[in-house]
Enzyme design. Structure first.
Site, PDB file in Angstrom:
ATOM      1  N   SER A   9       0.863  -1.193   0.000  1.00 39.75           N
ATOM      2  CA  SER A   9       0.000   0.000   0.000  1.00 39.75           C
ATOM      3  C   SER A   9       0.892   1.233   0.000  1.00 39.75           C
ATOM      4  CB  SER A   9      -0.876   0.006   1.253  1.00 39.75           C
ATOM      5  OG  SER A   9      -1.284   1.332   1.533  1.00 39.75           O
ATOM      6  N   HIS A  34      -1.417  -1.555  -4.036  1.00 38.31           N
ATOM      7  CA  HIS A  34      -2.664  -1.304  -3.307  1.00 38.31           C
ATOM      8  C   HIS A  34      -2.843   0.208  -3.108  1.00 38.31           C
ATOM      9  CE1 HIS A  34      -5.834  -2.501  -0.392  1.00 38.31           C
ATOM     10  NE2 HIS A  34      -5.433  -1.441   0.304  1.00 38.31           N
ATOM     11  N   ASP A  36      -5.144   3.143  -1.516  1.00 38.14           N
ATOM     12  CA  ASP A  36      -6.159   3.423  -0.495  1.00 38.14           C
ATOM     13  C   ASP A  36      -6.827   4.758  -0.774  1.00 38.14           C
ATOM     14  OD1 ASP A  36      -5.952   1.179   1.406  1.00 38.14           O
ATOM     15  OD2 ASP A  36      -3.878   1.859   1.581  1.00 38.14           O
ATOM     16  N   MET A  38      -9.441   7.445   0.221  1.00 38.12           N
ATOM     17  CA  MET A  38     -10.157   7.880   1.434  1.00 38.12           C
ATOM     18  C   MET A  38     -10.741   9.265   1.224  1.00 38.12           C
ATOM     19  SD  MET A  38      -7.318   6.779   4.223  1.00 38.12           S
ATOM     20  CE  MET A  38      -6.736   5.084   4.358  1.00 38.12           C
ATOM     21  N   HIS A  67      -8.744   0.204  -3.330  1.00 45.86           N
ATOM     22  CA  HIS A  67      -9.539  -0.027  -2.122  1.00 45.86           C
ATOM     23  C   HIS A  67     -10.284   1.270  -1.797  1.00 45.86           C
ATOM     24  CE1 HIS A  67      -9.345  -0.921   2.520  1.00 45.86           C
ATOM     25  NE2 HIS A  67     -10.582  -0.960   2.037  1.00 45.86           N
ATOM     26  N   MET A  69     -12.426   3.502   0.229  1.00 47.65           N
ATOM     27  CA  MET A  69     -12.988   3.758   1.564  1.00 47.65           C
ATOM     28  C   MET A  69     -13.696   5.103   1.477  1.00 47.65           C
ATOM     29  SD  MET A  69      -9.719   2.402   3.697  1.00 47.65           S
ATOM     30  CE  MET A  69      -8.676   2.573   2.262  1.00 47.65           C
ATOM     31  N   MET A 138     -10.585  -6.306   6.541  1.00 45.54           N
ATOM     32  CA  MET A 138      -9.824  -5.261   7.239  1.00 45.54           C
ATOM     33  C   MET A 138      -9.366  -5.808   8.589  1.00 45.54           C
ATOM     34  SD  MET A 138      -9.400  -2.553   5.432  1.00 45.54           S
ATOM     35  CE  MET A 138      -8.490  -1.697   6.719  1.00 45.54           C
ATOM     36  N   PHE A 144      -6.147   4.755   8.396  1.00 46.39           N
ATOM     37  CA  PHE A 144      -4.741   5.104   8.609  1.00 46.39           C
ATOM     38  C   PHE A 144      -3.844   3.884   8.455  1.00 46.39           C
ATOM     39  CE2 PHE A 144      -7.467   7.841  11.079  1.00 46.39           C
ATOM     40  CZ  PHE A 144      -7.019   9.104  10.702  1.00 46.39           C
ATOM     41  N   GLY A 145      -2.639   4.146   7.958  1.00 43.02           N
ATOM     42  CA  GLY A 145      -1.614   3.107   7.973  1.00 43.02           C
ATOM     43  C   GLY A 145      -0.936   3.102   9.339  1.00 43.02           C
ATOM     44  N   ASP A 172      -5.763  -6.736   5.220  1.00 36.49           N
ATOM     45  CA  ASP A 172      -5.280  -5.358   5.091  1.00 36.49           C
ATOM     46  C   ASP A 172      -5.246  -4.674   6.449  1.00 36.49           C
ATOM     47  OD1 ASP A 172      -4.595  -2.840   4.273  1.00 36.49           O
ATOM     48  OD2 ASP A 172      -6.436  -2.455   3.143  1.00 36.49           O
ATOM     49  N   GLY A 173      -4.018  -4.373   6.875  1.00 37.60           N
ATOM     50  CA  GLY A 173      -3.845  -3.586   8.092  1.00 37.60           C
ATOM     51  C   GLY A 173      -2.963  -4.261   9.118  1.00 37.60           C
ATOM     52  N   GLY A 174      -1.861  -3.611   9.444  1.00 36.78           N
ATOM     53  CA  GLY A 174      -1.000  -4.097  10.529  1.00 36.78           C
ATOM     54  C   GLY A 174      -0.180  -5.326  10.197  1.00 36.78           C
ATOM     55  N   GLY A 194       1.755  -1.942   4.177  1.00 34.39           N
ATOM     56  CA  GLY A 194       2.017  -0.522   3.944  1.00 34.39           C
ATOM     57  C   GLY A 194       3.276  -0.061   4.637  1.00 34.39           C
TER      58      GLY A 194
HETATM   59  O1  LIG Z   1      -6.641   0.333   4.070  1.00 32.80           O
HETATM   60  C1  LIG Z   1      -5.733   0.736   4.769  1.00 32.80           C
HETATM   61  C2  LIG Z   1      -6.024   1.616   5.949  1.00 32.80           C
HETATM   62  O2  LIG Z   1      -7.368   1.911   5.988  1.00 32.80           O
HETATM   63  C3  LIG Z   1      -4.300   0.426   4.410  1.00 32.80           C
HETATM   64  O3  LIG Z   1      -4.269  -0.374   3.263  1.00 32.80           O
HETATM   65  C4  LIG Z   1      -3.539  -0.269   5.524  1.00 32.80           C
HETATM   66  O4  LIG Z   1      -3.674   0.345   6.744  1.00 32.80           O
HETATM   67  C5  LIG Z   1      -2.077  -0.490   5.146  1.00 32.80           C
HETATM   68  O5  LIG Z   1      -1.182   0.090   6.000  1.00 32.80           O
HETATM   69  P1  LIG Z   1      -0.379  -0.689   7.157  1.00 32.80           P
HETATM   70  O6  LIG Z   1       0.236  -1.934   6.546  1.00 32.80           O
HETATM   71  O7  LIG Z   1       0.648   0.323   7.582  1.00 32.80           O
HETATM   72  O8  LIG Z   1      -1.370  -1.025   8.240  1.00 32.80           O
HETATM   73 FE   LIG Z   2      -6.268  -0.668   2.133  1.00 30.87          FE
END
Ligand SMILES: O=C(CO)[C@H](O)[C@H](O)COP(=O)(O)O
Ligand SMILES: [Fe+2]
Length: 215
Positions: A9, A34, A36, A38, A67, A69, A138, A144-145, A172-174, A194
């Site tokens: 991302s 990817h 994002d 927003m 993606h 959002m 998710m 937020f990343g 996706d996320g963390g 990300g």
């Molecule tokens: O959709 C997302 C946040 O809404 C991002 O894709 C996701 O957070 C990627 O970042 P990280 O890997 O740093 O969590």
């Molecule tokens: Fe995402």
């Protein structure tokens, strides 16, 4: 499933140096890029829209994993299809007419996908699973990343994988080097990464490490 894909991302990439950042993940073996999107309404953050996404699409050979959002995603799917998106993912919570928008995305020539927030049960999407080419689960609250993975989201992936052995499931996320194998074991086969790639000294080397890890 053995077709594991890393989807970096660019949300936390250096946007003043985006071309080099994208070249780095191409060399690092990424399978998708990817994006994002927003809108400051569906999520409490604003990123970028179809204009920047189109430029990224022109700068890479990687397929775009868009993606959305955003509220009212039906207003934007046409444009995201026009710029050549591979996947167009809509949040299940963002539309009253999920069936309609998924059919529309396919009609427009892109691959429809659906995403669910951590608190959304997978049962909410059970009837439209045959309409999508991918489900994005998710594993943080969107916006937020750089957040930490919420562990119960892995249980949702496990359950979804039991229901659909051949479905592409994206997490996706963390995602970090020390938890990506937990996500794979739970049943995910596409991994958005990300900050764990772009907040390192060498996104190329780090991306390679992620690719190796899930091989
Ligand atoms: O959709 C997302 C946040 O809404 C991002 O894709 C996701 O957070 C990627 O970042 P990280 O890997 O740093 O969590
Ligand atoms: Fe995402």
């Amino acid at each position: 499933m053995n077709n594991s894909i890393i989807a970096p991302s660019v949300l936390n990439a250096n946007f003043l140096n985006l071309k080099d950042e994208i070249t780095a993940i191409e060399k690092g073996g990424a399978g998708l890029v990817h994006l994002d999107i927003m809108d400051g309404h569906f999520v409490p953050n604003i990123s970028f829209g179809p204009g920047i996404s189109a430029l990224i699409g022109k700068a890479t050979t990687l397929p775009l994993d868009c993606h959305l959002m955003i509220s009212n995603p039906e207003l934007f799917v046409e444009e995201f299809a026009r710029i050549g998106s591979h996947y167009i993912t809509v949040q299940a919570e963002s539309t009253w007419h999920l069936d309609r928008i998924l059919n529309r995305i396919r009609e427009l020539g892109a691959k429809p996908a659906v995403s669910i927030n951590p608190a959304t049960p997978i049962e909410n999407i059970q009837w439209i699973l045959d309409l999508v080419d991918m489900v994005l689960v998710m594993s943080v609250n969107p916006g937020f990343g750089g957040q930490s993975l919420i562990p119960y989201c892995l249980d949702k992936i496990r359950k979804l994988r039991e229901m659909k052995p051949n479905l592409d499931i994206e997490i996706d996320g963390g995602i970090k080097l020390d938890n990506i194998l937990d996500a794979k074991k739970a049943g995910a086969n596409i991994f958005v990464v990300g900050s764990a790639i772009f907040k390192t000294d060498s996104p190329e080397t780090t991306c390679k490490k992620f690719v190796e890890k899930v091989r």
